[in-house]
Design a protein around this motif. Structure first.
Motif, PDB file in Angstrom:
ATOM      1  N   UNK A 282       0.819  -1.207   0.000  1.00 59.88           N
ATOM      2  CA  UNK A 282       0.000   0.000   0.000  1.00 59.88           C
ATOM      3  C   UNK A 282       0.854   1.258   0.000  1.00 59.88           C
ATOM      4  N   UNK A 283       0.518   2.205  -0.878  1.00 59.43           N
ATOM      5  CA  UNK A 283       1.232   3.493  -0.913  1.00 59.43           C
ATOM      6  C   UNK A 283       0.359   4.544  -1.568  1.00 59.43           C
ATOM      7  N   UNK A 284      -0.875   4.701  -1.061  1.00 58.82           N
ATOM      8  CA  UNK A 284      -1.799   5.655  -1.655  1.00 58.82           C
ATOM      9  C   UNK A 284      -1.322   7.076  -1.386  1.00 58.82           C
ATOM     10  N   UNK A 285      -1.603   8.002  -2.289  1.00 55.59           N
ATOM     11  CA  UNK A 285      -1.143   9.383  -2.100  1.00 55.59           C
ATOM     12  C   UNK A 285      -1.889  10.050  -0.956  1.00 55.59           C
ATOM     13  N   UNK A 286      -1.238  10.952  -0.233  1.00 56.81           N
ATOM     14  CA  UNK A 286      -1.899  11.630   0.891  1.00 56.81           C
ATOM     15  C   UNK A 286      -2.899  12.664   0.399  1.00 56.81           C
ATOM     16  N   UNK A 287      -3.997  12.874   1.149  1.00 56.87           N
ATOM     17  CA  UNK A 287      -4.944  13.921   0.773  1.00 56.87           C
ATOM     18  C   UNK A 287      -4.382  15.301   1.131  1.00 56.87           C
ATOM     19  N   UNK A 288      -5.017  16.314   0.621  1.00 63.31           N
ATOM     20  CA  UNK A 288      -4.618  17.683   0.968  1.00 63.31           C
ATOM     21  C   UNK A 288      -5.170  17.996   2.352  1.00 63.31           C
ATOM     22  N   UNK A 289      -4.300  18.436   3.259  1.00 65.71           N
ATOM     23  CA  UNK A 289      -4.730  18.768   4.612  1.00 65.71           C
ATOM     24  C   UNK A 289      -5.507  20.075   4.610  1.00 65.71           C
ATOM     25  N   UNK A 290      -6.429  20.199   5.564  1.00 64.58           N
ATOM     26  CA  UNK A 290      -7.093  21.486   5.760  1.00 64.58           C
ATOM     27  C   UNK A 290      -6.075  22.474   6.313  1.00 64.58           C
ATOM     28  N   UNK A 291      -6.324  23.771   6.196  1.00 68.62           N
ATOM     29  CA  UNK A 291      -5.374  24.749   6.762  1.00 68.62           C
ATOM     30  C   UNK A 291      -5.099  24.510   8.253  1.00 68.62           C
ATOM     31  N   UNK A 292      -6.135  24.102   9.010  1.00 66.88           N
ATOM     32  CA  UNK A 292      -5.961  23.858  10.443  1.00 66.88           C
ATOM     33  C   UNK A 292      -5.076  22.634  10.668  1.00 66.88           C
TER      34      UNK A 292
END
Length: 824
Positions: A282-292
């Motif tokens: 498994x090596x799925x790409x990370x999601x975009x974090x919220x600003x917080x």
């Protein structure tokens, strides 16, 4: 300072100048808190962290070298016997950490070192009894004859095994039989429980084409058909387990004939026992974090220690994943702790999807063999990310750069028994200091002590104030905390509702079921009822071994049973009161079994399951329950605090707390904090996606501050009231506690010993001219008796109470708990 190594036994000598010394933690029953000093023989290479054999009394025992020095504080020492493995098992940081744990928690040094070793590594000293080849005439004594008969049948055995089979075997009897030439007695080491696993296999030794030709010829000969079938199978697979060959009918004779012709070969192959195998790759790409979330990750990345304080459902796990990504990218390792085994299935999947090939898993439901293989996989540097429960903090991760404690407030991070009684949070903080690893403590309801450290600037703090939920067009949007309704059960009774479910809770669950959603019914008590009581004479059945109320268990057998959850004792529930013969002998309170039965009756047609420590005993029970919940195969789950810890289910919208008052009035200074944390955490399971959540809290004390604060999602308000109370009472974080428990089958003898120790502690304190620590007791604790032994408690409260306890010699019946997780 190291202790003298068995002075007075043969082999001790005064070492010449230039001798190198090893300080060794010795695997012995002697509860020494310091290592022993041994001389390193000339030409022997010894390094810190190595496993060695050393003499201890008349025996040779295992040990781990903690330090090598050119000085000794003792005169006569004995030499190291041998090096077990030239590869060190502990690095210098772990060796220092083991010594710190022994000093901090007043624990035997070997037990602290053993936490860091591979599972099943320790070899205890044992007495081995062996038969002789040509024994003299059998003795007349029947017990002696039984001993010799058993040895003749089984060969060399341990003394413990011999006693198990033939009864009591005095050492004097063995010595007499040895002197008469009937047997021999020697000291040895038990076989380690942890070791590599090897699988016996059969492989093709020729080309597949020739194997097919040989198989065809053999299949034509009836007496050789088994060999033909085996060759035919090997021509396809090339290599199969020996068990598969046997399933085809192959015997050792068949295999020997094929080997003699050079057609096959037998060999052994090491098998890796890998509980994380399903997520490898498994090596799925990370999601975009919220600003917080991004700001919180940046704070944690730049500070040595950070409290990540985020509401339930705020996406703390995404922050952890981002920090792990950065840590692995800089070539360092990471340890992520979760408080319960029940959380590991979801956590393994989340971290495995992102870092599958780097992941190793450590928790107590794994077999000794699995833990052994995982330990060496990490030790070799093949995996750099360890995920697990409390004991995973001891995993041999190379160059740790990050340590995460999710739900850091959980009491399960504190080891109760056996020794060392450490707290994983404090061990993590110390490991961070020794290695330079960043430490992140995450929680929606932080431990009051941790939050106070952040408030006073001792550690950094990052806040996640908003929930996140999937947006309709992808990405994330701000979610809402669940609405909480507090129901006064006194008013329900006045309205004529005598059911365990209030009208509001029934309505909420029915709405969830109608919408195809899921619900939790939470009760912090196993069994069918809290206790059974006679309404006429007041008789309450107590466990005769523990002197606590026995709870009702209606699943134990055909008949309802009373069960003690401390020692496991059971007895059949009588139809009438055993004391006054009244028929008004009935259960009071509710447990998970009774709530489950009531839920099936009230919510007919709903698929109801129970999740508590009674139903989750199997190895994969937690994983199966999570899988069924995620698949929507369960509508209502009834359970205990296992449900309150990090469970994340998209269709779960409704939570009902059946009895919020359990634990609220216990005589423990953490009772209010634990009630608030438990209610807040279980409420936080509701509405964690795009569906709104609703929570119903049933209570007879709706005005209780922890319940009011939990209903308002008001951690800050709860903290300010609680910290003011602790400041006045002198409880942590303003002082530390040490709890001493003495157990003895005789009540008066226990009191005498506890009084003696309390008096000695007071004399030592007063002689040093100190006003603290406070020494309270001896008193009987809340649970005064366990498994037939009476308990006496002494509580010390002050800035450094453990330093005073360290000056007193305590016997084996004493238990020392520094920073206890509970005072019950």
């Amino acid at each position: 300072m190291a202790e003298e190594a068995s002075a007075g036994f043969d082999g001790a000598f005064v070492p010449p100048p230039g001798t190198v010394f090893a300080e060794v933690a010795v695997h012995t029953t002697q509860p020494a808190r310091r290592p022993f000093t041994y001389a390193v023989p000339p030409g022997m290479r010894v390094e810190p962290g190595m496993a060695v054999f050393v003499p201890f009394g008349p025996r040779i025992v295992q040990g781990i070298v903690l330090a090598v020095t050119d000085q000794s504080e003792v005169e006569a020492v004995r030499p190291v016997s041998a090096v077990l493995d030239p590869e060190p098992l502990l690095d210098p940081a772990r060796a220092d950490l083991a010594r710190w744990i022994a000093e901090e928690y007043l624990a035997p040094i070997w037990e602290c070192v053993a936490c860091f070793l591979p599972a099943g590594f320790g070899q205890k000293p044992v007495t081995m009894v062996s038969p002789v080849e040509v024994p003299p005439l059998l003795p007349v004594d029947p017990k002696d004859r039984a001993i010799l008969q058993y040895l003749a049948e089984h060969g060399q055995v341990t003394l413990d095994e011999l006693r198990e089979e033939v009864g009591q075997v005095p050492l004097a009897a063995l010595q007499r039989l040895q002197e008469s030439g009937h047997l021999t007695v020697a000291q040895g080491l038990a076989r380690p429980a942890g070791r590599p696993k090897f699988e016996r296999r059969v492989a093709l030794a020729v080309e597949a084409g020739r194997a097919r030709e040989e198989a065809a010829a053999l299949l034509g000969a009836r007496e050789r058909s088994v060999e033909g079938r085996l060759l035919a199978r090997l021509s396809e697979a090339g290599d199969i387990p020996l068990s598969e060959a046997r399933a085809l009918g192959a015997t050792p004779a068949h295999l020997e004939r094929l080997e003699e012709r050079g057609l096959v070969r037998r060999y052994e192959r090491r098998v890796e026992r890998d509980p994380a195998a399903a997520v490898r790759g498994g090596s799925s790409p990370p999601p975009v974090l919220t600003p917080e979330q991004a700001a919180a990750a940046e704070t944690a990345w730049t500070a040595p220690v950070t409290l990540l304080h985020g509401v339930t459902g705020a996406g703390k796990t995404e922050v952890y994943l981002e920090l792990v990504r950065r840590t692995l990218a800089e070539g360092r390792g990471a340890i992520v702790l979760v408080p319960e085994i029940s959380l590991t299935p979801q956590a393994i999947r989340r971290f495995g999807e992102r870092f599958g090939d780097e992941l190793a898993v450590f928790h107590s439901r794994l077999s000794t063999g699995e833990l052994y293989d995982q330990w060496f996989r990490v030790h070799r540097g093949e995996t750099r990310l360890v995920l697990g429960s409390r004991s995973a903090i001891f995993a041999p991760v190379r160059e740790p750069g990050l340590i995460v404690l999710d739900e850091e407030h959980e009491w399960s991070y504190k080891q109760a028994d056996p020794v060392p009684r450490y707290h994983a949070r404090d061990v993590a903080l110390r490991l961070g200091e020794l290695t330079g690893a960043r430490v992140v403590l995450g929680s929606a309801t932080p431990d009051v002590v941790t939050y106070h450290r952040a408030e006073t600037g001792q550690i950094a703090r990052a806040e996640l104030a908003a929930r996140v939920a999937p947006a309709a067009g992808g990405g994330l949007t701000e979610g809402a905390l669940p609405e909480v309704e507090v129901v006064d059960m006194r008013e329900e009774l006045q309205a004529g509702n005598r059911s365990m479910f209030s009208r509001a809770l029934r309505q909420a669950v029915r709405q969830a079921l109608a919408a195809g959603e899921q619900a939790i019914l939470f009760v912090n008590r196993r069994g069918s009822a809290r206790f059974v009581l006679c309404r006429d004479c007041g008789y309450l059945p107590l466990c005769p071994s523990c002197e606590v109320a026995m709870s009702l268990d209606q699943e134990a057998s055909i008949h309802a049973m009373l069960r003690c959850h401390h020692c496991g004792r059971t007895r059949r529930l009588e139809d009438r009161c055993p004391k006054c013969d009244s028929l008004r002998y009935r259960p009071f309170g509710v447990g998970t079994q009774r709530v489950e039965a009531e839920a099936r009756a009230v919510f007919a047609g709903a698929r109801v399951a129970r999740w508590d420590s009674d139903t989750a005993r199997g190895r994969d029970a937690h994983a199966r329950m999570v899988a069924e919940l995620e698949a929507g195969a369960i509508d209502i789950v009834v359970g205990t605090q296992l449900l309150a810890k990090g469970l994340d289910l998209p269709k779960l919208t409704t939570v009902g707390v059946v009895d919020a008052d359990v634990g609220l009035s216990l005589p423990d200074y953490r009772a209010a904090e634990r009630t608030f944390q438990l209610l807040s955490q279980v409420a936080g399971r509701a509405g964690r996606r795009d569906r709104p959540g609703q929570v119903v809290i049933q209570t007879y004390e709706p005005e209780a501050p922890p319940i009011v604060a939990a209903a308002a999602h008001d951690y800050r308000g709860f903290y300010e009231a609680e910290i003011a109370h602790r400041r006045r009472a002198g409880y942590p974080p303003f002082n530390r506690l040490v709890r001493l428990i003495y157990r003895h089958p005789n009540l008066e003898a226990g009191l005498d010993e506890a009084t003696r120790v309390a008096s000695e502690l007071r004399v030592l304190r007063d002689a040093a001219g100190r006003a603290e620590p406070d020494i309270l007791g001896p008193t009987r604790p809340f649970i005064p008796r366990v498994r037939g032994e009476h308990r006496w408690q002494i509580l010390l409260r002050g800035r450094r109470p453990a330093a005073l306890v360290a000056e007193v010699r305590l016997g084996e019946r004493w238990a020392v708990d520094v920073d206890p997780g509970s005072l019950l």
